[in-house]
Write an enzyme that holds these catalytic residues in place. Structure first.
Site: not given
Length: 359
Positions: A207-209
């Site tokens: 999860a990086h957005r």
């Protein structure tokens, strides 16, 4: 050195990974080329070490732009790319995907003599709030060659009025890349042993957005849903956490469920190994949706939309958003999928098809 037939413009890990089969194909076919590395995410791990690990030649030019606001970063890239293209005079410039590097390469080339080729053309999320969506649309509309990975991508380009004769369906170079790098990973990666992981007995989370990790409610929903599912099924989640996401966790003083193990960002070969051996991947990454589909690992996408609808159509992926309950229900539905779905991204010869069309 002969004048380059091709100039590659890249600046992020996904671009390096997905353009690596084309770079190798140029070497195999003695096609002269230059690699312009913008340094969009400049670091030693992305630059020197990353190219060495994937056994790729060192970039010919490195702009070392680094992170900045979209306008400042893109402007500096355009100026540097234009100068290099004017000096080297390639026949074709290849950009990939939806990054600021791709946009800068497209704008710079569109004002010069070389033809512009956009690899992975035609992807659409239909969410104009995403900078990536703007970048990919603009790159498509100034390109001379649009290499679409699937028939659906080509259909979307046609719906925007782009002439069919300027679109070539090639398959996705990620299939070529996964095949080539899977062998490298088998030789080089020891991540399962190093992290004490058993194949098929752990989940992988990415999860990086910004729309997820910058929003406390969305990020919290992801962590809560993933953590609850892991506890229910008595398995651990491995989360290679992006620095931005880790900073947000610290700023929010948010705890991470005990079932989620945070680890530092991994190099691509280690990450590919985890994708290959995970029981389930939970992600907000477009690339992970593709890679897990090819590797026959079930995927759950924690976003509200995706530009990889083919993965959903064949049953390899499910789109669930960031609600805790939806994540648990989606994970329960996907975790025991057997991986026997057709690969919608081609047969692993996209790089040769692209070179054939250009040369």
């Amino acid at each position: 050195m002969a004048a380059p037939r091709i100039a590659f413009v890249l600046g992020t890990r996904p671009e390096i990974i997905k353009l690596s089969p084309l770079i190798r194909a140029c070497d195999d076919r003695d096609v002269p080329y230059v690699v312009v590395h913008t340094g969009q995410h400049y670091s030693d791990s992305l630059d020197t070490v990353f190219f060495e690990q994937l056994e790729l030649p060192t970039p010919t030019h490195n702009l070392e732009v680094g992170s900045d606001d979209h306008g400042a970063q893109t402007a500096e890239m355009i100026r540097g790319i234009e100068s290099i293209l004017t000096e080297t005079r390639p026949d074709h410039v290849i950009v990939h995907g939806d990054t600021n590097s791709a946009l800068a390469g497209a704008i710079a080339t569109s004002k010069l003599e070389p033809s512009l080729a956009h690899v992975e053309a035609g992807l659409r999320s239909f969410d104009r709030s995403m900078p990536e969506e703007i970048n990919r649309v603009l790159a498509d509309h100034v390109s001379n060659y649009r290499f679409a990975p699937t028939d659906e991508s080509a259909r979307l380009l046609a719906a925007e009025g782009i002439d069919d004769e300027r679109v070539v369906v090639t398959g996705n170079t990620i299939v070529d890349a996964v095949s080539q790098h899977r062998d490298l990973a088998a030789r080089k990666s020891t991540v399962l042993e190093d992290r004490d992981l058993e194949s098929g007995e752990f989940y992988l989370l990415t999860a990086h957005r910004a729309e997820n990790v910058d929003d406390p409610d969305r990020f919290g929903g992801i962590l809560a849903g993933v953590g609850e599912f892991a506890e229910r099924t008595d398995r651990e989640v491995v989360y290679p956490i992006h620095p931005r996401a880790r900073e947000n966790l610290e700023d929010l003083d948010r705890s991470v469920p005990d079932s989620i193990r945070l680890v530092p960002p991994l190099d691509f070969l280690d990450f590919l190994t985890l994708e290959d051996h995970a029981r389930l991947a939970i992600t907000d990454s477009g690339g992970v949706q593709e890679e897990t589909c090819i590797l026959e690992t079930p995927c759950l996408t924690v976003r509200d939309n995706t530009e990889r609808p083919e993965t959903i159509d064949i049953g390899a992926n499910r789109l669930v958003g960031t609600d805790r309950t939806a994540i648990v229900e989606g994970a329960e539905a996907m975790v025991d999928r057997d991986g026997e779905w057709p690969n919608p991204f081609g047969d692993g010869t996209a790089a040769d098809r692209i070179l054939d069309a250009l040369l």
